[in-house]
Design an enzyme around this catalytic site. Structure first.
Site, PDB file in Angstrom:
ATOM      1  N   SER A  39       0.822  -1.204   0.000  1.00 35.14           N
ATOM      2  CA  SER A  39       0.000   0.000   0.000  1.00 35.14           C
ATOM      3  C   SER A  39       0.864   1.266   0.000  1.00 35.14           C
ATOM      4  O   SER A  39       1.687   1.453  -0.891  1.00 35.14           O
ATOM      5  CB  SER A  39      -0.948  -0.050   1.212  1.00 35.14           C
ATOM      6  N   ASP A 160      -6.213  -3.840  -1.420  1.00 33.46           N
ATOM      7  CA  ASP A 160      -5.159  -3.561  -0.454  1.00 33.46           C
ATOM      8  C   ASP A 160      -4.380  -4.807  -0.026  1.00 33.46           C
ATOM      9  O   ASP A 160      -4.942  -5.762   0.502  1.00 33.46           O
ATOM     10  CB  ASP A 160      -5.814  -2.907   0.771  1.00 33.46           C
TER      11      ASP A 160
END
Length: 284
Positions: A39, A160
């Protein structure tokens, strides 16, 4: 040094801490042969590996107040808090151009972690496999459930990476790097609590049922990973850099002063650790 990896946690806007640490590394011309990130950690690493000093600050501090970057309006119009087109298209291609050539010419390995929505498994994307799709993979790794949409890529829907592998230390070890420097975006005492929405998650994740268990058990995975990191650090195989004081920055944060302070804290902590880092790298 050839056997030392660099592992980067995510954390949304808390990734400014990582940006500060990496900025200091660039000032010291310190580049690791292997970098793996999740991320925000992966996004900050991309600029580190393109050797663009100051770019992470320009993008994530100076532009954070732009409503196209982060705003409720984004959510109303596009169902995403962060303006993903702005972040992963307009900024790197127009406003603060990303140096793809320098990145691609670099010898460092780079691994970006994302999560497959259909299987719930981690996906590890190597630099050599996604040369022309770097921005797409970074976007996928940064797409938080419910505030971003999944990213389609080669028949998969990706979100994610932190859901399935929040701090990918074990992957770095599996890839042959037994010694690693880890940059974490939360203080040493931090532990994740169970989501208050836990019982509703199966309903909220009807499109991707394998994602619900990840969200429900995310706190356990994160806390177990931190426990593993602590045990490895006691063995001497890890060096951890993390905020030396409590930070006031949330995952979703627009306050310029808070973001700038966090960035500076990263630089300060990296400088304070530099002698330890050099010793760690040289030790067999």
């Amino acid at each position: 040094m050839d056997q030392t990896g660099l592992v980067l946690e995510g954390g949304g806007m808390r990734g400014l801490y990582t940006a500060g640490v990496l900025e200091y590394f660039m000032e010291q011309d310190l580049y690791f042969p292997y970098v793996i990130g999740v991320s925000a950690g992966a996004c900050m690493a991309a600029t580190y590996l393109s050797r663009q000093k100051g770019r992470n600050k320009k993008v994530n501090v100076d532009l954070a107040s732009d409503p196209r970057f982060l705003s409720f309006r984004n959510f109303v119009v596009r169902r995403e808090i962060f303006g993903m087109d702005f972040l992963f298209d307009i900024i790197p291609n127009q406003i603060v151009p990303y140096d793809f050539n320098t990145y691609l010419e670099g010898k460092e390995q780079f691994v970006v972690v994302a999560t497959d929505c259909h299987t719930g498994k981690s996906m590890y994307f190597q630099k050599k496999d996604v040369e022309s799709n770097l921005l797409t993979i970074l976007r996928a790794s940064s797409s938080l459930p419910f505030i971003s949409r999944a990213v389609p890529y080669k028949g998969r829907d990706l979100i994610d990476g932190g859901l399935s592998d929040p701090i990918p230390i074990k992957k770095a070890q599996q890839d042959g790097y037994k010694k690693n420097v880890i940059i974490m975006t939360k203080e040493a005492e931090y532990r994740l609590n169970r989501s208050k929405w836990s019982r509703l998650l199966p309903v909220m994740c009807r499109k991707y049922p394998r994602v619900a268990p990840l969200l429900q058990e995310r706190y356990k995975l994160y806390n177990d990973t931190v426990t593993y990191i602590e045990s490895e650090r006691e063995k001497g195989s890890l060096l951890v850099i993390q905020p030396s004081r409590t930070i006031a920055v949330k995952r979703i944060e627009r306050n310029h002063n808070k973001l700038f302070d966090l960035y500076n804290l990263g630089m300060k902590d990296a400088k304070a650790q530099m002698k330890n880092i050099e010793k760690f790298i040289k030790t067999n």
